[in-house]
Design a protein around this motif. Structure first.
Motif, mmCIF file in Angstrom:
data_model
loop_
_atom_site.group_PDB
_atom_site.id
_atom_site.type_symbol
_atom_site.label_atom_id
_atom_site.label_comp_id
_atom_site.label_asym_id
_atom_site.label_seq_id
_atom_site.Cartn_x
_atom_site.Cartn_y
_atom_site.Cartn_z
ATOM 1 N N PRO A 32 2.945 -7.658 3.200
ATOM 2 C CA PRO A 32 2.906 -6.598 2.188
ATOM 3 C C PRO A 32 2.808 -5.185 2.765
ATOM 4 C CG PRO A 32 1.479 -8.416 1.556
ATOM 5 C CD PRO A 32 1.898 -8.671 2.966
ATOM 6 N N THR A 33 2.151 -5.041 3.926
ATOM 7 C CA THR A 33 2.093 -3.726 4.559
ATOM 8 C C THR A 33 3.479 -3.310 5.027
ATOM 9 O OG1 THR A 33 -0.200 -4.005 5.284
ATOM 10 C CG2 THR A 33 1.119 -2.389 6.465
ATOM 11 N N LEU A 34 4.177 -4.192 5.699
ATOM 12 C CA LEU A 34 5.528 -3.891 6.161
ATOM 13 C C LEU A 34 6.447 -3.572 4.983
ATOM 14 C CD1 LEU A 34 7.798 -3.692 8.189
ATOM 15 C CD2 LEU A 34 7.988 -6.197 8.156
ATOM 16 N N SER A 35 6.354 -4.365 3.928
ATOM 17 C CA SER A 35 7.191 -4.144 2.751
ATOM 18 C C SER A 35 6.971 -2.752 2.162
ATOM 19 C CB SER A 35 6.895 -5.217 1.693
ATOM 20 O OG SER A 35 7.610 -4.961 0.500
ATOM 21 N N ILE A 74 -0.935 0.380 0.343
ATOM 22 C CA ILE A 74 -2.110 -0.483 0.259
ATOM 23 C C ILE A 74 -1.652 -1.934 0.216
ATOM 24 C CG2 ILE A 74 -4.072 -1.180 -1.186
ATOM 25 C CD1 ILE A 74 -4.158 1.741 -2.194
ATOM 26 N N ASN A 75 -2.289 -2.743 1.018
ATOM 27 C CA ASN A 75 -2.049 -4.185 1.040
ATOM 28 C C ASN A 75 -3.394 -4.835 0.734
ATOM 29 O OD1 ASN A 75 -1.836 -6.889 1.823
ATOM 30 N ND2 ASN A 75 -1.281 -6.442 3.949
ATOM 31 N N ASP A 76 -3.503 -5.449 -0.440
ATOM 32 C CA ASP A 76 -4.789 -6.064 -0.753
ATOM 33 C C ASP A 76 -4.616 -7.335 -1.567
ATOM 34 O OD1 ASP A 76 -7.703 -6.231 -0.839
ATOM 35 O OD2 ASP A 76 -7.685 -4.074 -0.521
ATOM 36 N N THR A 91 3.563 -4.355 -6.286
ATOM 37 C CA THR A 91 4.424 -5.532 -6.304
ATOM 38 C C THR A 91 3.664 -6.718 -5.745
ATOM 39 O OG1 THR A 91 6.319 -4.082 -5.863
ATOM 40 C CG2 THR A 91 6.660 -6.449 -5.580
ATOM 41 N N TRP A 92 3.732 -7.840 -6.445
ATOM 42 C CA TRP A 92 3.081 -9.067 -5.972
ATOM 43 C C TRP A 92 3.869 -9.628 -4.803
ATOM 44 C CZ3 TRP A 92 3.791 -14.222 -4.996
ATOM 45 C CH2 TRP A 92 2.643 -15.040 -4.978
ATOM 46 N N SER A 150 1.467 -5.385 -2.668
ATOM 47 C CA SER A 150 1.921 -4.247 -1.871
ATOM 48 C C SER A 150 1.997 -3.052 -2.816
ATOM 49 C CB SER A 150 3.293 -4.533 -1.256
ATOM 50 O OG SER A 150 3.748 -3.416 -0.518
ATOM 51 N N VAL A 151 1.170 -2.059 -2.542
ATOM 52 C CA VAL A 151 1.048 -0.889 -3.423
ATOM 53 C C VAL A 151 1.563 0.334 -2.671
ATOM 54 C CG1 VAL A 151 -0.536 0.508 -4.798
ATOM 55 C CG2 VAL A 151 -0.986 -1.941 -4.481
ATOM 56 N N VAL A 152 2.464 1.072 -3.287
ATOM 57 C CA VAL A 152 3.034 2.268 -2.678
ATOM 58 C C VAL A 152 2.724 3.465 -3.560
ATOM 59 C CG1 VAL A 152 5.148 3.411 -1.881
ATOM 60 C CG2 VAL A 152 4.871 0.933 -1.573
#
Length: 243
Positions: free
Chosen positions: A46-49, A165-167, A223-224, A231-233
């Motif tokens: 998710p961080t990479l995405s 953000i990746n959580d 995005t899930w 993955s939050v942008v």
């Protein structure tokens, strides 16, 4: 940490890692075991995405400075380094953490990687626009209420182009999987306590929607992603001037 617990609302208990008076050998061991958990649950994805999405929004620059706050060992960034090689991006990553144990582990992990530097610091003390993109992996779930809004606002402040953000997705399946896995791979008290609690302190789509409204940030997206992550942008104002 109990096997059965209510997940309808975010848990508010402190994690052991939130107590900076502890630490020592147990914490260093926990950071090593956490890297195993991150591999098992595909944590870097998710961080990479999110970084790639924001990178494209700012015009795919050939140089990029990423600052990972609350980085721990910083192991999720290994995938970013491989991505930069493929894309031909000159990447530098600064790992930020408040604990000396995390900084020692990060320096050891990346001792042969000149593109990564490690700094012991508090996000609140960092200068404005310290990096192009600021990331936080499994970091913001440590905060709740106004503290959550404040920490994300600080991450935006120290970024030029925005925050990724990746959580963790708070869900019975992810909670059960983490509870079982932590007991299979580790006897470390941090891992067994904080692993499942991290899920209970995690987020749902409703939580991200609420944060988006409170930040008054209309371009924020979430995005899930597998395995039970978001993955939050959150683009910064500087991105608007580029579009």
């Amino acid at each position: 940490m109990p096997f059965f617990r209510t997940l309808s609302i975010r848990a508010r208990e402190d994690e052991l890692m939130d107590d900076f008076s502890m630490g020592g050998d147990d914490l260093r061991e926990a950071l090593k075991h956490l890297r195993r958990l991150n591999k098992i649950f595909a944590a870097p994805g998710p961080t990479l995405s999110g970084v790639e999405k924001l990178w494209k929004e700012i015009g795919c620059p050939d140089q990029l400075h990423i600052m990972d706050v609350g980085a721990g060992s910083g192991d999720v960034n290994e995938k970013l380094l491989r991505w930069s090689d493929k894309k031909g991006v000159k990447l530098h990553i600064t790992l930020i953490d408040m604990t000396e144990e995390a900084c020692v582990e990060a320096r050891r992990l990346f001792q042969n990687e000149p593109r990564v530097s490690v700094q012991r610091a508090d996000v609140m003390d960092l200068p404005d626009a310290s990096a192009d993109i600021v990331t936080g992996s499994q970091f913001v779930h440590h905060f709740d209420g106004q503290q959550l809004i404040d920490i994300v606002s600080q991450m935006l402040r120290i970024s030029t182009y925005g925050v990724v953000i990746n959580d963790i997705h708070r869900h019975p399946v992810s909670y059960t999987a983490v509870w079982i896995t932590t007991r299979l791979i580790s006897r470390n008290r941090y891992i067994r306590h904080d692993g499942p609690l991290s899920v209970a302190k995690g987020f749902t789509g409703k939580d991200w929607k609420d944060l988006k409204q409170k930040l008054n940030h209309h371009t924020m997206s979430y995005t899930w992603k597998p395995l039970f992550r978001y993955s939050v942008v959150i683009p910064n104002d500087a991105v608007k001037t580029l579009s």
